[in-house]
Design a protein around this motif. Structure first.
Motif, PDB file in Angstrom:
ATOM      1  N   GLY A 174       0.729  -1.093  -0.102  1.00 26.49           N
ATOM      2  CA  GLY A 174      -0.015  -0.066   0.063  1.00 26.49           C
ATOM      3  C   GLY A 174       0.866   1.390   0.031  1.00 26.49           C
ATOM      4  O   GLY A 174       2.206   1.241   0.056  1.00 26.49           O
ATOM      5  N   SER A 175       0.454   2.515  -0.041  1.00 24.16           N
ATOM      6  CA  SER A 175       0.994   3.719   0.001  1.00 24.16           C
ATOM      7  C   SER A 175       0.540   4.414   1.239  1.00 24.16           C
ATOM      8  O   SER A 175      -0.072   3.703   2.225  1.00 24.16           O
ATOM      9  CB  SER A 175       0.608   4.517  -1.254  1.00 24.16           C
ATOM     10  N   ARG A 176       1.163   5.412   1.509  1.00 24.08           N
ATOM     11  CA  ARG A 176       1.129   6.050   2.665  1.00 24.08           C
ATOM     12  C   ARG A 176      -0.358   6.365   3.019  1.00 24.08           C
ATOM     13  O   ARG A 176      -0.555   5.821   4.588  1.00 24.08           O
ATOM     14  CB  ARG A 176       1.840   7.459   2.749  1.00 24.08           C
ATOM     15  N   HIS A 177      -1.303   6.732   2.525  1.00 21.28           N
ATOM     16  CA  HIS A 177      -2.628   7.022   2.994  1.00 21.28           C
ATOM     17  C   HIS A 177      -3.599   5.925   2.475  1.00 21.28           C
ATOM     18  O   HIS A 177      -4.589   5.985   2.649  1.00 21.28           O
ATOM     19  CB  HIS A 177      -3.290   8.387   2.646  1.00 21.28           C
ATOM     20  N   LYS A 178      -3.133   4.874   1.724  1.00 17.94           N
ATOM     21  CA  LYS A 178      -3.783   3.910   1.154  1.00 17.94           C
ATOM     22  C   LYS A 178      -3.456   2.632   1.784  1.00 17.94           C
ATOM     23  O   LYS A 178      -2.877   1.856   0.658  1.00 17.94           O
ATOM     24  CB  LYS A 178      -3.988   3.995  -0.348  1.00 17.94           C
ATOM     25  N   GLY A 179      -3.616   2.014   2.712  1.00 14.49           N
ATOM     26  CA  GLY A 179      -3.378   0.912   3.382  1.00 14.49           C
ATOM     27  C   GLY A 179      -1.708   0.576   3.716  1.00 14.49           C
ATOM     28  O   GLY A 179      -1.449  -0.640   3.575  1.00 14.49           O
ATOM     29  N   GLY A 180      -1.169   1.693   3.825  1.00 19.66           N
ATOM     30  CA  GLY A 180       0.474   1.476   3.925  1.00 19.66           C
ATOM     31  C   GLY A 180       0.848   1.654   5.355  1.00 19.66           C
ATOM     32  O   GLY A 180       1.990   1.521   5.732  1.00 19.66           O
ATOM     33  N   GLY A 181       0.185   2.430   6.220  1.00 18.97           N
ATOM     34  CA  GLY A 181       0.457   2.446   7.506  1.00 18.97           C
ATOM     35  C   GLY A 181       0.427   1.461   8.532  1.00 18.97           C
ATOM     36  O   GLY A 181       0.328   0.327   7.994  1.00 18.97           O
ATOM     37  N   PRO A 182       0.733   1.584   9.743  1.00 21.86           N
ATOM     38  CA  PRO A 182       0.709   0.396  10.892  1.00 21.86           C
ATOM     39  C   PRO A 182      -0.459   0.093  10.844  1.00 21.86           C
ATOM     40  O   PRO A 182      -1.674   0.955  11.097  1.00 21.86           O
ATOM     41  CB  PRO A 182       1.346   1.075  12.040  1.00 21.86           C
ATOM     42  N   GLY A 183      -1.055  -1.286  11.042  1.00 25.05           N
ATOM     43  CA  GLY A 183      -2.179  -1.616  11.149  1.00 25.05           C
ATOM     44  C   GLY A 183      -3.158  -1.803   9.891  1.00 25.05           C
ATOM     45  O   GLY A 183      -4.261  -2.073   9.953  1.00 25.05           O
ATOM     46  N   CYS A 184      -2.737  -1.220   8.754  1.00 25.81           N
ATOM     47  CA  CYS A 184      -3.343  -1.072   7.734  1.00 25.81           C
ATOM     48  C   CYS A 184      -3.060  -2.354   6.764  1.00 25.81           C
ATOM     49  O   CYS A 184      -1.889  -3.043   6.854  1.00 25.81           O
ATOM     50  CB  CYS A 184      -3.118   0.106   7.027  1.00 25.81           C
ATOM     51  N   GLU A 185      -4.049  -2.516   5.605  1.00 26.94           N
ATOM     52  CA  GLU A 185      -3.654  -3.660   4.702  1.00 26.94           C
ATOM     53  C   GLU A 185      -4.149  -3.073   3.568  1.00 26.94           C
ATOM     54  O   GLU A 185      -5.042  -2.243   3.397  1.00 26.94           O
ATOM     55  CB  GLU A 185      -4.394  -4.863   5.105  1.00 26.94           C
ATOM     56  N   ALA A 186      -3.901  -3.721   2.233  1.00 27.62           N
ATOM     57  CA  ALA A 186      -4.085  -3.341   0.861  1.00 27.62           C
ATOM     58  C   ALA A 186      -3.732  -4.490   0.084  1.00 27.62           C
ATOM     59  O   ALA A 186      -3.091  -5.441   0.014  1.00 27.62           O
ATOM     60  CB  ALA A 186      -3.138  -2.400   0.306  1.00 27.62           C
ATOM     61  N   TRP A 187      -4.778  -4.425  -1.129  1.00 22.95           N
ATOM     62  CA  TRP A 187      -4.942  -5.532  -1.952  1.00 22.95           C
ATOM     63  C   TRP A 187      -4.719  -5.035  -3.331  1.00 22.95           C
ATOM     64  O   TRP A 187      -5.591  -3.841  -3.539  1.00 22.95           O
ATOM     65  CB  TRP A 187      -5.834  -6.598  -1.799  1.00 22.95           C
ATOM     66  N   LEU A 188      -4.225  -5.570  -4.241  1.00 19.32           N
ATOM     67  CA  LEU A 188      -4.440  -5.279  -5.689  1.00 19.32           C
ATOM     68  C   LEU A 188      -5.686  -6.383  -6.214  1.00 19.32           C
ATOM     69  O   LEU A 188      -5.385  -7.448  -5.947  1.00 19.32           O
ATOM     70  CB  LEU A 188      -3.225  -5.792  -6.710  1.00 19.32           C
TER      71      LEU A 188
END
Length: 157
Positions: free
Chosen positions: A44-58
């Protein structure tokens, strides 16, 4: 320099308001089955799922990128600190019922048991996709946006 006294003023030339740019039509390929959609976990990126506790998927459909989905941790006065789910599909992927699969599958892949989704109240497409994914409307009077919640105990694969 002084203005001439002849009393004639130059008038501004009126221009026509330009027409908005043509928007590329959404895909006419039709609905996609859930088996054709796959998810690749990403940083993820900074404000899109990249911080601590965050998740991101393509989001991939038949090997092609269809969009992204991510979970950020938000803090608001009504719900406190909570995970918030967001889906962004590429224009050609919209209207193919991919969002329904994304809302359900990514929540099941997530580490969280309770996930909220925030969206504009006028966004009926996202609302329907979230409802098909197991989200329930929990909008409060103080909310400017539509707020929906998904609970793992109510939605087991």
């Amino acid at each position: 320099m002084a203005r001439p006294l002849n009393g004639t003023r130059s008038r501004r030339v009126r221009h026509a308001t330009p027409k908005p740019l043509a928007v590329k039509a959404k895909s006419k390929l039709g609905p996609v089955s859930a088996e054709d959609v796959e998810f690749l976990r990403t940083s993820g990126s900074r404000h899109k799922g990249g911080g601590p506790g965050c998740e991101a998927w393509l989001v991939m459909v038949n090997g092609k990128r269809a969009g992204t989905a991510y979970i950020n941790l938000l803090d608001d006065p009504i719900r406190g600190r909570h995970p918030s789910f967001h889906v962004f599909l590429n224009r050609p992927s919209q209207g193919r019922q991919i969002g329904r699969v994304v809302y359900k599958s990514c929540c099941l892949l997530s580490q969280y048991d309770v996930i909220y989704a925030h969206m504009r109240k006028s966004n009926t497409a996202s609302r329907k996709a979230a409802e098909h994914g197991g989200f329930i409307d929990v909008t409060d009077r103080g909310d400017a946006q539509l707020v929906m919640v998904w609970c793992r105990k109510n939605d087991v694969k």
